[in-house]
Every structure is written in C-alpha cells, then in structure tokens.
Design a protein around this motif. Structure first.
Motif, short mmCIF file in Angstrom:
data_model
loop_
_atom_site.label_atom_id
_atom_site.label_comp_id
_atom_site.label_asym_id
_atom_site.label_seq_id
_atom_site.Cartn_x
_atom_site.Cartn_y
_atom_site.Cartn_z
N LYS A 61 59.90 63.10 64.03
CA LYS A 61 59.26 63.88 62.97
C LYS A 61 59.82 65.29 62.98
O LYS A 61 60.09 65.85 64.04
CB LYS A 61 57.75 63.89 63.22
N ILE A 62 60.00 65.84 61.79
CA ILE A 62 60.32 67.26 61.64
C ILE A 62 59.12 67.90 60.95
O ILE A 62 58.67 67.41 59.91
CB ILE A 62 61.58 67.48 60.78
N ILE A 63 58.62 68.96 61.53
CA ILE A 63 57.57 69.76 60.89
C ILE A 63 58.24 71.04 60.44
O ILE A 63 58.84 71.76 61.25
CB ILE A 63 56.40 70.07 61.84
N GLY A 64 58.15 71.33 59.15
CA GLY A 64 58.75 72.53 58.59
C GLY A 64 57.75 73.33 57.79
O GLY A 64 56.88 72.76 57.13
N VAL A 65 57.87 74.63 57.88
CA VAL A 65 56.99 75.52 57.13
C VAL A 65 57.59 75.75 55.74
O VAL A 65 58.78 76.08 55.62
CB VAL A 65 56.81 76.87 57.86
N GLY A 66 56.79 75.57 54.73
CA GLY A 66 57.22 75.81 53.36
C GLY A 66 57.68 74.54 52.66
O GLY A 66 58.04 73.56 53.30
N LYS A 67 57.64 74.60 51.36
CA LYS A 67 58.02 73.47 50.53
C LYS A 67 59.51 73.56 50.20
O LYS A 67 60.02 74.62 49.87
CB LYS A 67 57.20 73.48 49.25
N LEU A 68 60.17 72.44 50.32
CA LEU A 68 61.59 72.36 49.98
C LEU A 68 61.72 72.39 48.46
O LEU A 68 61.12 71.58 47.77
CB LEU A 68 62.18 71.08 50.55
N GLU B 194 55.65 68.84 55.77
CA GLU B 194 55.71 70.23 55.30
C GLU B 194 54.32 70.85 55.43
O GLU B 194 53.34 70.25 55.00
CB GLU B 194 56.13 70.29 53.83
N VAL B 195 54.27 72.00 56.06
CA VAL B 195 53.02 72.76 56.10
C VAL B 195 53.21 74.00 55.23
O VAL B 195 54.32 74.53 55.14
CB VAL B 195 52.60 73.14 57.54
N SER B 196 52.14 74.41 54.59
CA SER B 196 52.29 75.53 53.66
C SER B 196 52.59 76.83 54.40
O SER B 196 52.13 77.06 55.51
CB SER B 196 51.04 75.68 52.79
N ASP B 197 53.40 77.64 53.74
CA ASP B 197 53.73 78.95 54.30
C ASP B 197 52.74 79.97 53.78
O ASP B 197 52.03 79.74 52.81
CB ASP B 197 55.17 79.36 53.98
N VAL C 117 60.26 71.23 65.39
CA VAL C 117 59.50 72.20 64.61
C VAL C 117 60.41 73.32 64.14
O VAL C 117 61.10 73.95 64.95
CB VAL C 117 58.32 72.79 65.41
N ILE C 118 60.40 73.54 62.82
CA ILE C 118 61.15 74.65 62.21
C ILE C 118 60.11 75.61 61.63
O ILE C 118 59.32 75.23 60.76
CB ILE C 118 62.07 74.15 61.08
N GLY C 119 60.11 76.83 62.11
CA GLY C 119 59.15 77.81 61.65
C GLY C 119 59.49 78.35 60.27
O GLY C 119 60.48 77.97 59.65
N GLY C 120 58.64 79.24 59.81
CA GLY C 120 58.86 79.90 58.53
C GLY C 120 59.84 81.06 58.67
O GLY C 120 60.50 81.23 59.70
N SER C 121 59.91 81.86 57.64
CA SER C 121 60.89 82.95 57.62
C SER C 121 60.64 84.00 58.70
O SER C 121 61.56 84.72 59.09
CB SER C 121 60.92 83.61 56.24
N LEU C 122 59.43 84.07 59.24
CA LEU C 122 59.13 85.04 60.30
C LEU C 122 59.23 84.43 61.69
O LEU C 122 59.09 85.14 62.69
CB LEU C 122 57.73 85.63 60.10
N GLY C 123 59.46 83.13 61.76
CA GLY C 123 59.57 82.47 63.06
C GLY C 123 58.31 81.72 63.43
O GLY C 123 57.48 81.41 62.58
N LEU C 124 58.17 81.44 64.72
CA LEU C 124 57.07 80.63 65.23
C LEU C 124 56.07 81.48 66.01
O LEU C 124 56.44 82.46 66.66
CB LEU C 124 57.61 79.54 66.16
N SER C 125 54.83 81.03 65.99
CA SER C 125 53.80 81.71 66.78
C SER C 125 53.99 81.42 68.27
O SER C 125 54.61 80.43 68.65
CB SER C 125 52.41 81.25 66.34
#
Length: 159
Positions: A4-11, A37-40, A106-114
């Motif tokens: 599984k890949i979990i990515g922040v934001g919609k492609l 995809e999880v929402s950013d 896991v791929i974080g959003g534009s600011l990175g991961l928590s």
C-alpha cells in the motif's frame, strides 16, 4: 503480499494517473496493491513553524488512521536511507519471507511528515536529495515497487 502507498493530497495530473494505473495493473500479478489518498490541509504560502507543525500533525493523524499494527511501514524522507533498486527488492523479499506480508509506503504532503508518522515507521527511505512533487513521487515509487517485484521474479525488466 499486500503493498500500500499512503499519499497526502489528491492526484490531479492525468499523466501521473495514467502512469500509476499502468504500474498498478502490472503489479496485480505479484501482490494486492492499493493507493490510499488522505486529504491535505489547506494552508497559506507563509506559515510559522508552529503552524507548519500543526498542518503536519493533522495530516499525520489521517495517515496513521490507515496503518494497521501489523504493517511494515516505510516513510519516504530526504534524510532516509538511500537504496538501490536491487536493495529494495531484497528487502521486500526478506520482509515477506519473515512474516511481513503487509508493506506500506508513506509519502507526506508538501510540508513533510509529522514526528508521529516518522516514529511509527519501521524504515525510512530516500530517493535522493532532490525535491520532487509528492504527487510525482507516487509514480516513481509505484514504478520502483514494480521493478523490485520484477527483480525478485528474475525478469530482465531491470536491465
């Protein structure tokens, strides 16, 4: 094996969707493959450090909601360990041999991961010091997962 890949934001870009769809289809012969995809967080361009951290925390909670306890988790981070395609293939083969049949990237959003997501990871992987759009990274990662499976299958795809 489940990957599984979990990515922040919609492609959004069609060419990225098409590339990912192609590799996802190819991966079906090796594993159950999914992208979540999880929402950013909507955030203004200029944020304080505290505001940036809060964005990462909120996105991180959404990410962690999709990770089960038994999953082996890789986070993609600039400061992670760089691997060759062969090394990643060997790691995936070893994980499945020794009882880790659920692997999550896991791929974080534009600011990175928590910090919480980073702490949950079993391994940290880097694709180098380049800054790449996190949406493009989904395509690159999907191809590398496919490549790893082809290497493990003894295919000439990798050559």
């Amino acid at each position: 094996m489940n990957i599984k890949i979990i990515g922040v934001g919609k492609l959004k870009e069609k060419y990225l969707k098409l590339g990912i769809a192609e590799y996802s289809k190819r991966l079906q012969r090796f594993c159950k493959f999914e992208i979540v995809e999880v929402s950013d967080e909507k955030a203004p361009e200029k944020l304080s450090d505290a505001e940036m951290n809060e964005v990462k925390i909120r996105e991180g909670k959404r990410i962690l909601d999709h990770i089960k306890e038994r999953e082996y988790v890789y986070t993609l981070e600039i400061l992670g360990k760089e691997r060759t395609s062969e090394e990643l293939a060997k790691e995936i083969a070893n994980l499945t041999t020794y009882g880790h049949s659920d692997i999550t990237f896991v791929i974080g959003g534009s600011l990175g991961l928590s910090k919480e997501v980073i702490k949950r990871a079993d391994a940290h992987i880097s694709f180098g010091k380049f800054t790449l759009p996190h949406q493009l990274m989904r395509l690159v990662l999907t191809e590398q997962i496919y490549r790893a499976n082809m290497i493990n299958a003894g295919s000439t795809y990798h050559k």
